[in-house]
Design a protein around this motif. Structure first.
Motif, PDB file in Angstrom:
ATOM      1  N   MET A  74       0.741  -1.344  -0.170  1.00 20.46           N
ATOM      2  CA  MET A  74      -0.011   0.041  -0.003  1.00 20.46           C
ATOM      3  C   MET A  74       0.988   1.176   0.111  1.00 20.46           C
ATOM      4  SD  MET A  74      -2.891  -1.274   2.690  1.00 20.46           S
ATOM      5  CE  MET A  74      -3.816   0.181   2.775  1.00 20.46           C
ATOM      6  N   ARG A  75       1.893   1.216   0.807  1.00 18.98           N
ATOM      7  CA  ARG A  75       2.923   2.363   0.622  1.00 18.98           C
ATOM      8  C   ARG A  75       3.309   2.666  -0.755  1.00 18.98           C
ATOM      9  NH1 ARG A  75       3.851   0.599   6.105  1.00 18.98           N
ATOM     10  NH2 ARG A  75       5.629  -0.617   5.363  1.00 18.98           N
ATOM     11  N   ARG A  76       4.078   1.282  -1.581  1.00 23.94           N
ATOM     12  CA  ARG A  76       4.558   1.570  -2.611  1.00 23.94           C
ATOM     13  C   ARG A  76       3.300   2.014  -3.518  1.00 23.94           C
ATOM     14  NH1 ARG A  76       6.324  -3.677  -1.523  1.00 23.94           N
ATOM     15  NH2 ARG A  76       4.719  -4.540  -2.961  1.00 23.94           N
ATOM     16  N   LEU A  77       2.129   1.463  -3.467  1.00 29.41           N
ATOM     17  CA  LEU A  77       1.016   1.997  -4.480  1.00 29.41           C
ATOM     18  C   LEU A  77       0.723   3.456  -4.167  1.00 29.41           C
ATOM     19  CD1 LEU A  77      -1.061  -1.166  -3.921  1.00 29.41           C
ATOM     20  CD2 LEU A  77       0.047  -0.588  -6.254  1.00 29.41           C
ATOM     21  N   ARG A  78       0.733   3.878  -2.982  1.00 29.41           N
ATOM     22  CA  ARG A  78       0.424   5.428  -2.727  1.00 29.41           C
ATOM     23  C   ARG A  78       1.583   6.166  -3.459  1.00 29.41           C
ATOM     24  NH1 ARG A  78      -2.486   8.740   0.454  1.00 29.41           N
ATOM     25  NH2 ARG A  78      -3.543   6.966   1.443  1.00 29.41           N
ATOM     26  N   ALA A  79       2.693   5.811  -3.199  1.00 30.38           N
ATOM     27  CA  ALA A  79       3.809   6.586  -3.703  1.00 30.38           C
ATOM     28  C   ALA A  79       3.750   6.740  -5.352  1.00 30.38           C
ATOM     29  CB  ALA A  79       5.314   5.964  -3.303  1.00 30.38           C
ATOM     30  N   SER A  80       3.374   5.583  -5.970  1.00 27.48           N
ATOM     31  CA  SER A  80       3.238   5.455  -7.477  1.00 27.48           C
ATOM     32  C   SER A  80       2.319   6.268  -8.053  1.00 27.48           C
ATOM     33  CB  SER A  80       3.117   3.962  -7.855  1.00 27.48           C
ATOM     34  OG  SER A  80       4.280   3.126  -7.570  1.00 27.48           O
ATOM     35  N   ILE A  81       1.036   6.103  -7.290  1.00 23.70           N
ATOM     36  CA  ILE A  81      -0.053   7.059  -7.937  1.00 23.70           C
ATOM     37  C   ILE A  81       0.178   8.607  -7.672  1.00 23.70           C
ATOM     38  CG2 ILE A  81      -2.581   7.428  -7.719  1.00 23.70           C
ATOM     39  CD1 ILE A  81      -1.911   4.746  -8.980  1.00 23.70           C
ATOM     40  N   GLU A  82       0.797   8.770  -6.268  1.00 28.12           N
ATOM     41  CA  GLU A  82       0.718  10.373  -6.265  1.00 28.12           C
ATOM     42  C   GLU A  82       2.023  10.886  -6.868  1.00 28.12           C
ATOM     43  OE1 GLU A  82       1.244  10.292  -1.879  1.00 28.12           O
ATOM     44  OE2 GLU A  82      -0.800  10.433  -1.439  1.00 28.12           O
ATOM     45  N   GLN A  83       2.815  10.065  -7.290  1.00 27.94           N
ATOM     46  CA  GLN A  83       4.072  10.707  -8.064  1.00 27.94           C
ATOM     47  C   GLN A  83       4.050  10.770  -9.587  1.00 27.94           C
ATOM     48  OE1 GLN A  83       7.453   8.541  -6.686  1.00 27.94           O
ATOM     49  NE2 GLN A  83       7.419   9.166  -4.479  1.00 27.94           N
ATOM     50  N   ALA A  84       2.859   9.684  -9.917  1.00 32.41           N
ATOM     51  CA  ALA A  84       2.455   9.774 -11.336  1.00 32.41           C
ATOM     52  C   ALA A  84       2.302  11.029 -12.165  1.00 32.41           C
ATOM     53  CB  ALA A  84       1.749   8.705 -11.805  1.00 32.41           C
TER      54      ALA A  84
END
Length: 830
Positions: A74-84
Motif C-alpha cells: 500500500m505504501r508503494r502503491l500510494r507513492a506510485s499513484i501520487e508521483q505519477a
C-alpha cells in the motif's frame, strides 16, 4: 474442564463471538472423536486441544506476515499513484506498461514475463529434453514420465530424470521463496512434485463416490495437512478412517465442481481469498508417488504432465508478480490504488481527471481479471470448452500463413531499435544467425534466453490471441500449425535476437559511469527505477556473460546467478526489474496481444456465456493489431517536439506500408498466384491495413468479400461467427433451392467447405497451393459437374479484383504450370 467447556464459558461471558466459538467447538469435538479411536479419552482431549492451539498459532503468524506485506504494498502503491504525472493512466500501468505515461513503477505483466523467462532459463535442460515438439507432444515421453516420478520422490532408476528433477525442484523452491517473500505462506515439501489441475467435467460425470474411491488410495495422507489441527491426517503409510476421508474429499470435490461456491455466499465484497492464501490451499492434495499422480491425471487431469509442470511454475511466476506489485491481496491493492487516485483527483478539483480515474479504474480491474484468470472462469463449462476448441481449430485453418504477415516485424523492430539506441541491422542479423545456427541458440540459452515455444503448448498463438487454454486435440492442432509453419520459431528467434543485442548494447556502455552512458539507455533506466548503484552492480566485469570469441553481455538472468555481491533476494529484485524493462521494449519491437486490448475488446464477460463467446470471437486476430497501434501511438506521443513526431510517424508508416506490401505479395505467391500489380491505390490501401495487422480488412478495398469468403459484418464479428455463416449458408441455400424445385449445389458446397476448412492444409503457406490443386480441385470436379466453369469464372474475378492470375492453374483453365510472373507487380496486370 476441557477446551469445549472453556469455549462455552468464553461465549457466555462475551469474550468470544458466539458463531466463532461454536465453530471452534465443532472442530475440537471432531478432533477429539478422531483421536479417541487411537488413544484414551483424556489423552485424546489433550491432543485435540494442543493441535487446535498450534493451528491457530501458525495461522496468526501467517496473517501477520501477510498484513505486513500488504501494508508495504500500500505504501508503494500510494507513492506510485501520487508521483505519477497522470494518476488515471498509472492505474492501468500497474497492470501493463505503456509508453509516454510517466509512470516509473513496476507493472504486473512485465514482472510476470520476467519471472517466466527466468523459470524457463532454470529449466533449460528439462525443456530441451522433454519440451514440446512440433506436434505439441513431449520430445521424450518416457523420460518425462520418469521425471514426474522423481519429482514425487519415486525412484525411477533413470539418472537423467533424477538430475532434471533436481533442477525442476530448485526452480520450484526459488519461486516458493519468492512467493513467500511477498506475503505468501507455502510450506516447504521436498517431494511436492507437480501441481494437479482437475478436470471438473470429468469429476462431475464420474460422481463423488467414484471419484473419491479412485483418489483415496492414491493420496499420501501423512503429507496432507488437516487445517483444523495443522497436523497430517495420518501416520506414514496409513489411511484415515473412511468418515474422515469422505468429509475431506467431499470438500475438495465440491470446491472443484462448483468453482469454490460451495462454501461462499454472494456478497458485495471485492471477493476471493487473498492470493497469498490461495496458493497454500492449492497444495491440498499430495500423491503417494509419481505413478499415482500419472494414473490419476489420465482420468481426472485437465492437462498433460509437461503442461501441468510448466503451467504450475508459470502460474506461480504470475502470482509472484501480482503480489510484488499489488500485495498479497491484489484486488484489494488495486482498489486501494484506485481510491488514492480518486482522492488525488478530488483534492485538485479536476472533474475531468475524476472521470478519467473512474474509467481507467474499470479498465484496470478488467485487466486484473485477465491477468489472474478470473475472467476466464466459464459460466457454462461445456459451451466454453466447445467454443475454445472451435477457435483453436480455426487457428489451424486460417493462420497457416501468418508467418508471412510477420514480415512487418522488420518495421517495428527497426523503429523500436532506433528509439533505444540499438542497431536494427544488428538485431535482424542476429535473428538470422539464431535461425541458422544451433551454436548461437545455445549461447543465447547460456545467457538465460530460452526459446519460449519449448514451454508453450499454444505454439505462439498467444501473440495473436493471448494464451490458448487447454491441451486437447484442438489446442494441439493450433500449436502444430503455428510450429510447423515456422511462426513460433521465427518469432522466438527475433525475440532472442532482441534480448541478446540489448544485452550487448548494455555491455558496450559498461565501461562508463551511469551519468556517461548513452542518453537513451540512461533514460530507460531512470524510467524503470534502475539507479547508478544498480548499474555499478550490473556492469561488474566479473559477472558479465562472455562468448568464446570474447564478446560480452550484461544479461540480467545470467547476472542473477553469477553475482555474489548482494543477497540473492535483492539481486532477484534488480534482475527482474531489468529483464522487465528489456521485455517492455521488446513489446514495441515484436507486438503481441496485449492485456489492455483484451480488456477493452472483450471486457470481463465469462467464457460459455453468449456475450463472452461473441466478444471472444470478435477480438480474435484484432487484439494484436490494437496492441501494435496503441504502442506506436504512445511512442509517437512521447516524443518531445513536433518535428520528432513527424519524423517518427513518417518512418514507421513507410516501414509498415512497405512490409505490408511485401506480406501481400508473399501470400499471393503462396496461394499460387502472380504478385499483384502495385500501381493501384487499392493495393496500397490493402498494404496499409496489412502492415497494421488488419490485412483481412484490406480485402474489402478490392472485393466485396474477405479472403475467407465472409462479408464485412462477419469479418468484424470474428472467425467463429464467420465459420458458422460458412456452414449455415450452404445449408439454407440448398434447402431453398430444393423447396423451389431447383437443382441443389450440395457437391459444390461440400467441396468449398473442404477447400476452405481443412486444418493446416487450407492455410499452411508451403502446402496450401498443392492441397488446393491436387486435392480440393479434384474433389470439386468429382462432386460438381460445373466445376471447370466455376474455376474459369473465378480466374476472371481474380483478374478483375486483384489484377493477378494463377501461376499454378486450376483444372480446366487455360495455361500450364509456370514460374510466377514477377513483372506483374510493376503494373498493367491481366
Amino acid at each position: 474442564m476441557n477446551l469445549h467447556d472453556c469455549l462455552q464459558r468464553a461465549m457466555d461471558f462475551g469474550e468470544i463471538d458466539r458463531a466463532r466459538g461454536v465453530a471452534l467447538q465443532g472442530q475440537y469435538d471432531q478432533l477429539r472423536t478422531r483421536y479417541e479411536t487411537m488413544m484414551g479419552a483424556p489423552e485424546a482431549a489433550a491432543r485435540a486441544a494442543a493441535d487446535l492451539k498450534e493451528a491457530f498459532r501458525k495461522a496468526k503468524t501467517s496473517r501477520f506476515h501477510k498484513v505486513v506485506n500488504q501494508l508495504q504494498a500500500m505504501r508503494r502503491l500510494r507513492a506510485s499513484i501520487e508521483q505519477a504525472p497522470d494518476p488515471a493512466v498509472a492505474l492501468r500501468n500497474l497492470l501493463e506498461h505503456s509508453d509516454a505515461s510517466g509512470y516509473t513503477g513496476e507493472s504486473v505483466r512485465s514482472i510476470s514475463e520476467a519471472y517466466e523467462a527466468s523459470v524457463n532459463a532454470g529449466l533449460r535442460d528439462a525443456l530441451e529434453a522433454v519440451g514440446l515438439n512440433v506436434l505439441g507432444s513431449s520430445r521424450n515421453p518416457v523420460l518425462l514420465r520418469d521425471l514426474i516420478r522423481e519429482l514425487h520422490a519415486e525412484a525411477s532408476g533413470n539418472a537423467q530424470a533424477k538430475a532434471l528433477a533436481d533442477a525442476v525442484r530448485s526452480v520450484q523452491q526459488r519461486m516458493r521463496r519468492a512467493f513467500n517473500s511477498y506475503g505468501g505462506d507455502i510450506g516447504e515439501i521436498a517431494d511436492y512434485g507437480v501441481p494437479h489441475s482437475h478436470d471438473a467435467g470429468a469429476m462431475r460425470q464420474a460422481g463423488f463416490e467414484a471419484w473419491a474411491a479412485e483418489i483415496e488410495q492414491r493420496l499420501a495422507w501423512d503429507r496432507i495437512v488437516d487445517f483444523n489441527t495443522g497436523q497430517p491426517f495420518a501416520a506414514p503409510g496409513q489411511v484415515p478412517p473412511r468418515a474422515v476421508t469422505v468429509r475431506f474429499l467431499k470438500d475438495v470435490y465440491d470446491g472443484v465442481v462448483t468453482r469454490g461456491w460451495d462454501d461462499r455466499d454472494p456478497s458485495l465484497a471485492v471477493g476471493g481469498n487473498a492470493l497469498a492464501n490461495q496458493r497454500a490451499e492449492r497444495r491440498l492434495l499430495h500423491f503417494r508417488s509419481g505413478s499415482d499422480w500419472i494414473e490419476y491425471n489420465k482420468m481426472f487431469g485437465a492437462s498433460d504432465p509437461f503442461s501441468a509442470m510448466m503451467n504450475g511454475l508459470h502460474g506461480l511466476a504470475r502470482d509472484v508478480a501480482l503480489m510484488r506489485v499489488l500485495g498479497p491481496s491484489p484486488r484489494a491493492g488495486l482498489e486501494y490504488a484506485a481510491q488514492v487516485a480518486k482522492k488525488r483527483a478530488a483534492a485538485i478539483g479536476n472533474q475531468k481527471l475524476e472521470a478519467r480515474v473512474d474509467t481507467q479504474s474499470k479498465v484496470a480491474k478488467a485487466m486484473l481479471m485477465h491477468l489472474d484468470g478470473s475472467a476466464n472462469v466459464p459460466e457454462r463449462a461445456g459451451w466454453a470448452s466447445f467454443f475454445s476448441g472451435t477457435r483453436a481449430v480455426l487457428t489451424s485453418i486460417q493462420l497457416g500463413s501468418a508467418v508471412l504477415s510477420s514480415v512487418s516485424d522488420v518495421a517495428t523492430i527497426t523503429a523500436a531499435a532506433h528509439s533505444v539506441g540499438l542497431s536494427a541491422t544488428s538485431v535482424l542479423g542476429r535473428s538470422v544467425q539464431l535461425m541458422a545456427s544451433q551454436v548461437t541458440r545455445e549461447t543465447a540459452a547460456r545467457m538465460g534466453y530460452v526459446a519460449g515455444a519449448l514451454a508453450d503448448a499454444g505454439g505462439g498463438a498467444s501473440r495473436y490471441f493471448g494464451q490458448l487454454f487447454g491441451t486437447g486435440i484442438p489446442a494441439r492442432m493450433a500449436g502444430f500449425t503455428l510450429r510447423a509453419t515456422g511462426l513460433a520459431f521465427v518469432t522466438d528467434m527475433r525475440k532472442l535476437a532482441w534480448q541478446m543485442e540489448f544485452s550487448g548494447y548494455m555491455a558496450e556502455n559498461a565501461g562508463r559511469a551511469f551519468a556517461d552512458i548513452d542518453a537513451s539507455l540512461r533514460q530507460l533506466f531512470e524510467r524503470r527505477g534502475i539507479t547508478a548503484a544498480d548499474w555499478d552492480l550490473l556492469r561488474d566485469p566479473a559477472f558479465r556473460f562472455r562468448e568464446p570469441g570474447g564478446a560480452d553481455f550484461v544479461s540480467p538472468i545470467y547476472w542473477l546467478h553469477a553475482q555474489d555481491r548482494i543477497p540473492h533476494v535483492e539481486a532477484e529484485g534488480l534482475a527482474m526489474r531489468l529483464q522487465a524493462a528489456i521485455l517492455e521494449e521488446l513489446e514495441f519491437a515484436i507486438p503481441t496481444a496485449s492485456i489492455e486490448g483484451r480488456a477493452l475488446l472483450q471486457g470481463t464477460a465469462a467464457p460459455g456465456s453468449v456475450a463472452g463467446e461473441l466478444m471472444r470471437s470478435s477480438m480474435s486476430y484484432k487484439s494484436f493489431s490494437l496492441s501494435l497501434m496503441l504502442n506506436q501511438y504512445r511512442r509517437f506521443a512521447s516524443l518531445p517536439t513536433p518535428w520528432d513526431k513527424a519524423k517518427y510517424a513518417a518512418k514507421v508508416s513507410t516501414l509498415l506500408l512497405v512490409t505490408g506490401a511485401m506480406a501481400i505479395q508473399l501470400k499471393e505467391l503462396a496461394k499460387g498466384n502472380d504478385p499483384r500489380p502495385m500501381d493501384e491505390n487499392k493495393f496500397w490501401l490493402a498494404a496499409l491495413f496489412q502492415g497494421g495487422g488488419l490485412g483481412i480488412f484490406g480485402d474489402f478495398f478490392s472485393a466485396e468479400t474477405s479472403r475467407v469468403g465472409g462479408g464485412l459484418a462477419e469479418t468484424i464479428a470474428g472467425p467463429v461467427v464467420g465459420a458458422a455463416g460458412d456452414l449455415l449458408k450452404p445449408v439454407a441455400s440448398n434447402i431453398t433451392r430444393a423447396v423451389q424445385g431447383e437443382d441443389t449445389l450440395v457437391g459444390r458446397d461440400v467441396a468449398g467447405l473442404v477447400r476452405r476448412n481443412t486444418p493446416f492444409l487450407s492455410s499452411a503457406w508451403y502446402a496450401r497451393t498443392a492441397y488446393s490443386r491436387l486435392v480440393a480441385d479434384e474433389l470439386q470436379a468429382f462432386l460438381d459437374p460445373e466445376a471447370e466453369v466455376l474455376f474459369r469464372r473465378r480466374m476472371k474475378k481474380m483478374a478483375k479484383d486483384y489484377g493477378t492470375q494463377p501461376w499454378v492453374p486450376q483444372r480446366g483453365t487455360s495455361g500450364s504450370w509456370r514460374l510466377p510472373d514477377f513483372a506483374n507487380a510493376l503494373g498493367g496486370g491481366p
